[in-house]
Design an enzyme around this catalytic site. Sequence first.
Site, PDB file in Angstrom:
ATOM      1  N   GLU A  59       0.824  -1.205   0.000  1.00  0.00           N
ATOM      2  CA  GLU A  59       0.000   0.000   0.000  1.00  0.00           C
ATOM      3  C   GLU A  59       0.864   1.264   0.000  1.00  0.00           C
ATOM      4  O   GLU A  59       0.523   2.266  -0.636  1.00  0.00           O
ATOM      5  CB  GLU A  59      -0.939  -0.001   1.201  1.00  0.00           C
ATOM      6  CG  GLU A  59      -2.061  -1.024   1.139  1.00  0.00           C
ATOM      7  CD  GLU A  59      -1.595  -2.455   1.427  1.00  0.00           C
ATOM      8  OE1 GLU A  59      -2.348  -3.395   1.137  1.00  0.00           O
ATOM      9  OE2 GLU A  59      -0.467  -2.629   1.953  1.00  0.00           O
ATOM     10  N   PRO A 269       9.393 -14.813  -2.436  1.00  0.00           N
ATOM     11  CA  PRO A 269       8.243 -15.156  -1.594  1.00  0.00           C
ATOM     12  C   PRO A 269       7.519 -13.909  -1.098  1.00  0.00           C
ATOM     13  O   PRO A 269       8.150 -12.874  -0.851  1.00  0.00           O
ATOM     14  CB  PRO A 269       8.877 -15.931  -0.433  1.00  0.00           C
ATOM     15  CG  PRO A 269      10.297 -15.487  -0.404  1.00  0.00           C
ATOM     16  CD  PRO A 269      10.677 -15.195  -1.823  1.00  0.00           C
ATOM     17  N   GLU A 318      13.047  -4.853  -3.559  1.00  0.00           N
ATOM     18  CA  GLU A 318      13.825  -5.021  -4.786  1.00  0.00           C
ATOM     19  C   GLU A 318      13.076  -5.735  -5.903  1.00  0.00           C
ATOM     20  O   GLU A 318      13.543  -5.737  -7.042  1.00  0.00           O
ATOM     21  CB  GLU A 318      15.123  -5.781  -4.480  1.00  0.00           C
ATOM     22  CG  GLU A 318      16.070  -5.025  -3.577  1.00  0.00           C
ATOM     23  CD  GLU A 318      17.401  -5.742  -3.374  1.00  0.00           C
ATOM     24  OE1 GLU A 318      18.368  -5.076  -2.981  1.00  0.00           O
ATOM     25  OE2 GLU A 318      17.469  -6.975  -3.610  1.00  0.00           O
ATOM     26  N   GLU A 345       3.760  -4.416 -11.885  1.00  0.00           N
ATOM     27  CA  GLU A 345       5.212  -4.253 -11.748  1.00  0.00           C
ATOM     28  C   GLU A 345       5.981  -4.851 -12.929  1.00  0.00           C
ATOM     29  O   GLU A 345       6.837  -4.174 -13.510  1.00  0.00           O
ATOM     30  CB  GLU A 345       5.686  -4.835 -10.415  1.00  0.00           C
ATOM     31  CG  GLU A 345       5.312  -3.965  -9.226  1.00  0.00           C
ATOM     32  CD  GLU A 345       5.792  -4.519  -7.908  1.00  0.00           C
ATOM     33  OE1 GLU A 345       5.935  -3.738  -6.957  1.00  0.00           O
ATOM     34  OE2 GLU A 345       6.009  -5.751  -7.817  1.00  0.00           O
TER      35      GLU A 345
END
Length: 803
Positions: A59, A269, A318, A345
């Site tokens: 968020e 993960p 990252e 992304e």
Amino acid sequence: MWYLAYNVLLLLVSPLILLTLLAKKRCRPGLAQRFGVQLPQLKRPGQPLVWVHAVSLGEVVAVAPLIRELHARYPTCQLVISTVTETGREAVEQKLDGVAQHCYAPLDFPWVVARFVEALRPTAFLFVETELWPNLLRVLARRGVPSILVNGRLSSRSFRRYAVVRPFLRQVLGAVTAMLMQSERDVERIVSLGACSTRVTRTGNIKFDQPLRDSSAGEEHVPRSAIGLSEDEELIVAGSTHPEEEDQILAGYEMLHREFSSLVLLLAPRHIERAAQLEATVKARGLPIRRRSSHGLDASHVATAAGRRVIILDTRGELASVYRHAVLAFVGGTLVPVGGHNLLEPALWGKPVFFGPHTDHCAEIAELLIRAGGGVPVRDGEQLAREMATLLRDRSALDQRGEAARAVVMENRGAVAHSLELIGKIVDAQLRTNEAVGSTILPLARTFSVRSLSFPRWALNALAVPYGLAVRVRAALYQSGWLPRRRLPSRVVSVGNLTVGGTGKTPVVISLSQWLLSRGKRVAVLSRGYRRQGSSPMLLVSDGRTIIADPAEAGDEPYLIAQRCPEAVVAVGANRYRLGRWVLERFPVDYFVLDDGFQHLALHRDVDLLLVDASDPTGLEALLPAGRLREPLSAAARATALVLTRCDSTVGVPGRLASLPALTANGIRPIRIQFRAEAFIDVVTGAVQGLESASGRAAVAFSGIGNVESFRRLLTEQGLKLVGEVVFADHHQYTQRDLQAIQDRARRDGAELVVTTEKDAVKIGQLVRSQDDGPRILALRLGTQILDGRDQLERLLLGVNDH
């Protein structure tokens, strides 16, 4: 009646809430603030403030472009962002440094949110992606503070749950000034739950407005070498994955690698604390593995990495930039019924986006990507491998899909501008209203109907019961041997306390380490490195000759210890036993000194020193969240000796503390110490000055420590005339803007000097060097003076009394 039922239920389940927060490592920090025991310390009290609530990392990343635009539009307004998790805090401090201040979000107890709102006194409240907290929204509405839902969405699961209490939701949504929703589906759902349709607007998804990355301009946050990837290898990135889908992804990768031998798989993960579990899963399949945290930023790792392998991205912040190196990308939470994560992304980098059937949280984006040809939906891991193989054989089709995915992002930008326009109208009107009435918020007495503070105190005491039970059970499990306590082959001295807040642990650790070094002992200090920004699980701060890490990587206290004890090895890491073994593999060590080690029960200690602030006995009155005790007073039984700090030579043990010595392991008299000022250090030049050099001079003080009163008293004892003071939260990470504000304050108040603590000074070193004007900045250096019990302490350290 609905609010009464909600609050009764909230109180009944509060023990479960507390235990859940304690069980989740990423939610433990900031509990004192979340329960209202500690309140945010504002950098510019009295200035207009916009409060933005963003739950966690995702968020914060999503709303960051909007925050920057708000900052540009309202430069005189403070921006405070509250989060629930530690990862959210890190994202605020890394991505919005100098733009916004962080605090932890209050739990939705009426008395807690009332105290929070009173402390912040916001002009407006923005909350991201439908975080509906009834009491908070009600308090804000009653005080005339507009609340705005930003980038709102309602998943099918949330919609079904809210529909069960539709009458209550109608009241809750009635307190919201404006609801800016992502899609038409979200608009329809929130209106059907009772929202006034005139307050609801479709603005689009602000995730489309993330900063554009130019893959040809050399912008690289994480280079290929940092993940051990050579130029002739190709990468598949599977981001935000969950356990149940990782096995399917691994099986698909093995199928692909038989045909495409240059492929490398990177798994990121969703929760990086699962990295060790994921590593075991990969190893069980016989696949070579590397973890990102073990890689440096040079190319030497590439030489040793070749062929089939899996890279685990176990570092935060990252993933978005790692997608750049992908040839194909899969977004997790979609092969399992989670609802999906950020599909945009990889699309921003022009990569084909693969995802499973469970895309409820990102349904509109998934549909846009599929329709444009940039998204590839799959049923399971087997189909994922087949579809990826098809594109790997047809590079023209692969490039076309990637371009289509990026086009979806470009064509749907603009949500931030639309949202900012609507938010601006509300904030502008509120600022005019506040200016007209001369106040930023209505007074507490007119808006909060609790007649007595006994109810909050009783409630906090009730919450302290399960917390106390949890810490007692934990201690008992270690005491009985059910939980293992390991030993290091060197002598271990622990310095810790029972309370949150400053008791003087750092100067005591420095004093003990210096004394042991003076006796020819080889010393290593082990610290948790609280609030450090480095992601490595173990970090060497100093090798006993050179300081290797900077204050941000190491944490302020370990860095200061390394400065003051240049011959000591200093290392940071959460697991002190593993950290100690890691240090022993590299250096000979006679003594380990644990900084803040009293609650670290997994490691045996030969000397356990329990520090208690003699000037603040009220800190021992109650357990968290009702008070500041981390553990009950009975935990003092574990201590080898009690050390009373901030004593003076004429004062005995305060009454509240009188019973503590009898609780310690041997019942001996407490060791009494005081902290004395030794010198002032010029923060720019490092020059040491006598205390008399500042006597009688006007000064502004600033600090971000646990015991501000003690620092203030020490300054006045040196004869400084304090004309102003700026107080930050403990372990505050300073920015250039902070320093400029402090210097401006000093000039305005006519101060000749700016004075801070040595712990704060280590964090502003680089910032100060760029300051060419303004009053000189000095740091007060403290020393430790033992008033009573020196011989006893030295015998304990040397093991003279051991049997």
